[in-house]
Scaffold this motif. Structure first.
Motif: not given
Length: 334
Positions: A285-291, A320-331
């Motif tokens: 959850d912290l990672a998603e918020g920071l991203l 966790w999410r099935g995608e990389t942090p960079a992909q999550f941020r871009k999306r």
């Protein structure tokens, strides 16, 4: 997201003087400059850091946190400030802050740690070392010294050393003049190194009777605060604050919550939870918020979520999410 007493916000703006538009700055974070000061009124820590960074664009902020800290007085902290003043020694005063600081901030924890014939008075604050957080840390250390000088019999308290994690400003003149001792920037900790003799020195207005009364009041407030916040939320908060130091241990988290490891394990089991699962969920959850906040780089987010390497963070996030942090941020930008 944490919260900070509006008293700190008001003090920082007041210390800036005519260099900024004080009422407008306060209004931007929901504080009415004309209203009575209410230390229990809280604002989001990120809003406070944003405000400090806007001030830095309008003025030289090198000495601002020192002026802010110097302006703090015990009476402005309510019962906690009175308990600080009424403690019989400075060690007692700092111990009060370490236990009851949660009553006026949810983003900073304090710790008094013996080290031979000296002790460390440490502050722990999670989050990326953005400018606003750095200024807030400096003001907190300065206020800790100012309050000690207020209660000491001579008014001349000075630590042996001041340690600050972030890099030094261009000049240390203001910091060394205020603290009266060496100031070590780029340290591995934020805190004051204090002699045993200074901590044992009697306070000017120390009174055991008044202290006992105030401690009873503070314990009631702390108990009420704990009851209104679920154990799960309190534990998540404690875990999130500790992640930048690596994966937290259950023993340390139980101690921060004022309970035994056995009790914590039992309470979590009653809710169908485990410490490991809750830690993993908190990291995610912290990672998603920071991203979602472009100010944090992927390497900073990896550090703040307890990973020693960005590659380890990337692998965990993909699990966790099935995608990389960079992909999550871009999306999230679409």
């Amino acid at each position: 997201m944490g919260s900070i007493t509006s008293l700190f916000v008001r003090k920082m703006v007041a210390a800036a003087g005519e260099a900024v538009d004080g009422p407008a700055l306060l209004a931007s974070v929901g504080i009415d400059a004309a209203a009575p000061v209410d230390p229990k009124l809280q604002i989001a820590d990120t809003a406070y850091y944003d405000l400090l960074e806007r001030m830095a664009q309008q003025m030289d902020i090198t000495a601002l946190p020192l002026r802010t800290g110097a302006s703090m007085r015990c009476d402005e902290y309510g019962a906690l400030g009175l308990a600080f003043k009424a403690a019989t020694t400075l060690q007692g005063s700092y111990a009060r802050v370490a236990r009851y600081a949660r009553l006026w901030t949810s983003v900073v924890e304090y710790e008094l740690v013996p080290d031979g014939d000296r002790s460390w008075y440490l502050l722990h604050r999670a989050g990326a070392r953005r400018l606003g957080l750095r200024l807030s840390n400096e003001a907190t250390l300065a206020s800790s010294v100012a309050l000690a000088r207020e209660v000491s019999q001579s008014g001349s308290f000075r630590p042996l050393e001041v340690h600050i994690q972030h890099p030094a400003p261009k000049s240390l003149q203001h910091h060394e003049a205020f603290f009266g001792c060496p100031v070590r920037f780029g340290s591995d900790r934020d805190g004051l190194l204090i002699s045993a003799e200074a901590l044992a020195r009697p306070n000017r207005l120390g009174d055991q009777g008044i202290t006992a009364f105030l401690i009873g009041h503070l314990e009631q407030e702390l108990s009420a605060l704990s009851q209104t916040t679920s154990l799960q939320d309190r534990l998540r908060d404690a875990i999130a604050r500790s992640l930048s130091e690596g994966l937290p241990r259950m023993e340390d988290m139980a101690s921060r919550l004022g309970m035994s490891v056995r009790s914590l394990h039992r309470r979590l089991a009653e809710d169908g939870l485990s410490f490991q699962t809750l830690t993993e969920e908190t990291r995610r959850d912290l990672a998603e918020g920071l991203l979602r906040d472009e100010r944090y780089s992927l390497s900073e987010i990896a550090f703040l979520t307890g990973f020693s390497e960005q590659s380890s963070f990337t692998r965990a996030f993909k699990r966790w999410r099935g995608e990389t942090p960079a992909q999550f941020r871009k999306r999230g930008e679409r």
